[in-house]
Write a protein that holds these residues in place. Structure first.
Motif, short mmCIF file in Angstrom:
data_model
loop_
_atom_site.label_atom_id
_atom_site.label_comp_id
_atom_site.label_asym_id
_atom_site.label_seq_id
_atom_site.Cartn_x
_atom_site.Cartn_y
_atom_site.Cartn_z
N GLY A 127 34.78 40.54 38.79
CA GLY A 127 33.72 39.54 38.72
C GLY A 127 33.66 38.83 37.37
O GLY A 127 32.71 38.10 37.08
N GLY A 128 34.69 39.04 36.54
CA GLY A 128 34.72 38.40 35.22
C GLY A 128 34.42 39.41 34.13
O GLY A 128 33.90 40.50 34.38
N ARG A 129 34.74 39.03 32.90
CA ARG A 129 34.71 40.00 31.80
C ARG A 129 33.35 40.68 31.61
O ARG A 129 33.26 41.90 31.49
CB ARG A 129 35.12 39.31 30.49
CG ARG A 129 36.58 38.89 30.48
CD ARG A 129 37.02 38.49 29.09
NE ARG A 129 38.43 38.15 29.09
CZ ARG A 129 39.42 39.04 29.04
NH1 ARG A 129 39.15 40.32 28.99
NH2 ARG A 129 40.69 38.65 29.05
N GLU A 130 32.29 39.88 31.57
CA GLU A 130 31.00 40.49 31.27
C GLU A 130 30.52 41.36 32.43
O GLU A 130 29.95 42.44 32.23
CB GLU A 130 29.97 39.42 30.91
CG GLU A 130 30.29 38.70 29.59
CD GLU A 130 30.47 39.65 28.40
OE1 GLU A 130 31.59 40.17 28.21
OE2 GLU A 130 29.48 39.88 27.69
N LEU A 135 32.43 42.95 34.47
CA LEU A 135 33.24 44.17 34.49
C LEU A 135 32.76 45.14 33.40
O LEU A 135 32.64 46.35 33.65
CB LEU A 135 34.72 43.81 34.29
CG LEU A 135 35.73 44.96 34.24
CD1 LEU A 135 35.59 45.89 35.45
CD2 LEU A 135 37.16 44.42 34.16
N ALA A 136 32.46 44.62 32.21
CA ALA A 136 31.98 45.50 31.13
C ALA A 136 30.64 46.14 31.52
O ALA A 136 30.40 47.33 31.28
CB ALA A 136 31.84 44.72 29.83
N THR A 137 29.77 45.35 32.15
CA THR A 137 28.48 45.89 32.60
C THR A 137 28.69 46.98 33.65
O THR A 137 28.04 48.04 33.61
CB THR A 137 27.62 44.75 33.18
OG1 THR A 137 27.51 43.71 32.21
CG2 THR A 137 26.23 45.24 33.56
N ALA A 138 29.62 46.72 34.57
CA ALA A 138 29.89 47.70 35.63
C ALA A 138 30.47 48.99 35.05
O ALA A 138 30.16 50.09 35.51
CB ALA A 138 30.84 47.10 36.66
N ALA A 149 36.57 41.66 42.89
CA ALA A 149 35.13 41.77 43.09
C ALA A 149 34.48 42.88 42.26
O ALA A 149 33.38 42.69 41.74
CB ALA A 149 34.83 42.02 44.57
N ARG A 150 35.19 44.06 42.13
CA ARG A 150 34.46 45.19 41.57
C ARG A 150 35.39 46.34 41.19
O ARG A 150 36.56 46.36 41.60
CB ARG A 150 33.42 45.70 42.57
CG ARG A 150 34.03 46.23 43.84
CD ARG A 150 32.99 46.58 44.89
NE ARG A 150 33.63 47.25 46.01
CZ ARG A 150 33.82 48.55 46.10
NH1 ARG A 150 33.38 49.36 45.15
NH2 ARG A 150 34.43 49.07 47.14
#
Lengths: 336, 129
Positions: A129-132, A134-137, A220-221
């Protein structure tokens, strides 16, 4: 096993799942894993608890493994605990501890989609879902892992830990004492960690290899956190430091969370999911500990090659990572 | 490195660099994807070996002399001095507020930079010089 084919494992799986039969749709060795082997096993089950077409992974020890990590049975227990805690892991299905079935114990889990290769993941702007995102996940996944707390009867094989920093310092000291050569830079870092050793915090389950390269991610995830074989009780900041240390950014050093995204996004994901506030000032200690840990692992991997125990170019080159880790360590601990 | 008059040229560093250029320039583009990673590992190993073969013995002697001065040691080879230094660090001889700390730290940085220049010079550039 398993070069001979999956027949023994399939008969056992049919019995374990109550199926009358299972046809092999696909059977192939997956890449990666010097100590363990992973096999893709797609089966069409007739009846039982998982009827129909199933895409599975069978994980077993490599034939020559001199395993110092967790056993397959222990890894299966860790996966079950993580799955129950809501961590994105491949659902563990069946454990066969009987070595006579295929020659070695194995377990079977669902196959997760996605890529793991660190150098590819850190280059992508869109994975997860993009860098931020992915980091949040990643923060969210790690927070879920850390909800697993001792005591746990199902994880009774994990030795109790009361002083995580002290435990690591002991491991480092023993590794440096075993090493062939004097390592003054690493001793300098070890002394720093000893002098600034923090009081023990709350004890949680640490994955101990939670980094880019060890999770599967699709566009996606995150689909699976992998490689649980080093898990232990410890301080949550051990895992946070390991993910954020410069040495695990695969060259993409500007993205401080695992080379994929910002530290702020990772912390935000962790804090939202855990309700725990990360002490920013405490993290550098654990990043230094992570860097020293990787250095002593790299030295021991290279020693396996140098000693002749396992001549291997990848192990040989791993030793040449150490000087860069020494530069990292001096930049982190040089003044204090 | 000073060329040995006993060896036939070109020397080890030259051969490694020349062979590596063939690997990277000629062979690598023809290899299937699955063989790229092992080929890149071979290229990396050849680069490290080539830099080690060309390493300046005088720079290494100067590092050893620097450590000898730091430890105020009259003799001892590099390994003996390094072991002594490592033990002293562990014992706290260079903790903050100890007199030799700045010199010890500077020597360690010089050592790490020398080692990185052989194993992975890119790390020196990333570290800002």
């Amino acid at each position: 096993m398993t070069e001979a084919g999956p027949a023994g494992a399939i008969a056992w799986l049919c019995a374990a799942s109550g199926a009358t039969d299972a046809a092999v749709l696909r059977w192939e060795r997956l890449s990666g894993g010097a100590i363990q082997q992973n096999w893709r096993l797609d089966l069409q089950f007739e009846g039982g608890t998982i009827p129909g077409a199933q895409s599975l992974v069978l994980r077993t020890d490599a034939p020559s493994s001199v395993s110092v990590s967790r056993t397959r049975a222990e890894e299966f227990a860790l996966l079950r605990a993580a799955f129950a805690a809501g961590v994105s892991v491949p659902e563990p299905l069946f454990l066969c501890s009987d070595p006579t079935v295929t020659g070695r114990p194995f377990f079977v889990m669902r196959r997760a989609e996605g890529i793991a290769a660190g150098h590819r993941v850190v280059k992508s702007e869109t994975l997860g879902g993009g860098r931020e995102a992915l980091a949040t996940a990643l923060g969210r996944e790690l927070a879920r892992i850390h909800t697993i707390r001792p005591p746990r009867a199902d994880l009774a094989f994990l030795p109790p830990v009361t002083d995580p920093a002290g435990r690591l310092i002991g491991i480092f000291r023993a590794a440096l004492d075993r090493a062939e050569r004097p390592r003054p830079v690493l001793e300098w870092a070890l002394r720093h960690l000893e002098r600034r050793r923090p009081a023990p915090g709350e004890i949680v389950l640490c994955h101990n290899d939670f980094r880019t390269g060890n999770y599967l991610v699709t566009e996606a995830r995150i689909t699976a956190v992998l490689d649980w074989e080093f898990a232990s009780w410890g301080d949550r900041l051990e895992d946070i430091g390991w993910l954020c240390a410069r040495c695990w950014r695969f060259g993409n050093t500007a993205q401080e969370a695992g080379g994929v995204g910002s530290r702020a996004a990772f912390y935000a994901g962790y804090e939202a999911a855990s309700g725990w506030t990360i002490d920013r000032a405490a993290v550098p200690y654990w990043e230094a500990a992570a860097t020293l840990r990787w250095a002593v692992i790299a030295i021991e991997q290279a020693a396996r090659h140098v000693s002749g125990a396992e001549q291997n170019l990848e192990l040989a080159l791993t030793g040449h990572i150490v000087p860069e880790l020494e530069l990292d360590l001096l930049a982190m601990v040089g003044e204090g | 490195m000073a060329e040995s008059m006993l060896h036939e040229p070109p020397d080890a560093a030259d051969l490694l660099a020349t062979a590596r250029a063939v690997l990277v320039g000629t062979l690598l583009p023809e290899l299937p994807e699955a063989l790229r990673f092992p080929a890149l590992m071979v290229a990396n190993a050849m680069a490290i070996a080539g830099r080690a073969a060309a390493a300046d013995p005088e720079a290494e002697a100067a590092l050893t002399e620097g450590l000898r001065a730091l430890l105020d040691a009259a003799d001892g080879d590099a390994e003996t001095l390094m072991r002594r230094f490592a033990r002293a660090i562990r014992a706290g001889a260079y903790d903050p507020d100890m007199p030799g700390r700045a010199a010890a730290s500077a020597w360690l940085v010089a050592l790490a930079r020398h080692r990185a220049a052989l194993s992975n010079p890119k790390a020196l550039r990333d570290a800002g010089g």
